[in-house]
Design an enzyme around this catalytic site. Sequence first.
Site: not given
Length: 284
Positions: A70, A107
């Site tokens: 990420k 997220d």
Amino acid sequence: MTKADFIQAGVMGWPVGHSLSPRVHGFWLKELAINGDYIRLPVEPEHFVNTLRSLKDDGFAGCNVTVPHKEAALKNVDEVHPLAARIGAVNTIKVREDGSLYGFNTDGFGFLENLYAGANGFDPKSGPAVILGAGGAARAVVVSLLDAGTPEIRLLNRTRARAEDLAREFAGFGAGKIIVEDWGRRSDCLQDAALLTNTTTLGMQGQRPLEIALKALPQAAVVNDIVYAPLQTDLLARAKSQGHQVVDGLGMLLHQARPGFEAWFGQMPAVSEALRAYVLAEQP
Ligand code: ATR
């Protein structure tokens, strides 16, 4: 149907074998009758950048990015959404018409949407939030709560310095303020809170349960765990028995997948009971 109509996406990780994302997107592709596929892309860290760069030539509309890529994704896409830059991680990539790569982070969206869907009348502005943990998941949670107008975030982490770093980094963002408390005070700093969220790994299968007394938490407070295996953690079971609205972690995973699906396949999918049941059927 021509080959050109076919849309392909996937999830890059290492390892990526237990990712639930293929099942989530596979369900939506079928539900919406879209001619596409979403596959697992096991990519070792040393091959990540090359694989990223060949996404377009390999026929991908984009991909999700998971552990451990990420942060590398953030550094290696052509343009980063400001929210992903603040969170410090990219989890979703869109290959644009000109072949350039656009990275964003869903997220925080997944976290908030899960609370809106799972807790009747939840309003992040209505009071302080107590956030346990200061890892990658906590970053997305804190940023999204600040953006949503939460007036105060009480941040507690076993390693206090990590919570302090996070508080310092986000001090200038949003209307709310972040107050760091000692991990040992987690049962004592729940007064007036509107939300308690566990972003630590405590309570996960194979880990110890999260020890916290909920006595000081107002009855109206929502209790949320981002752990989803098991679905009902000890924290959620106890909160429920004490009359709190509880929201499990599976919903965050499902909701965070929606913007990526829309970016690649052109339709915003919904999180339904049928999707939850389908995804849970694969849970160990
Ligand atoms: P993620 O990116 O998924 O949030 P992470 O960065 O590994 O994962 O963070 C895990 C979180 O769980 C951290 O807040 C960690 O606390 P530390 O920063 O002190 O490591 C927390 N955590 C893990 N095991 C814990 C334990 N036994 N007791 C308390 N907190 C724990």
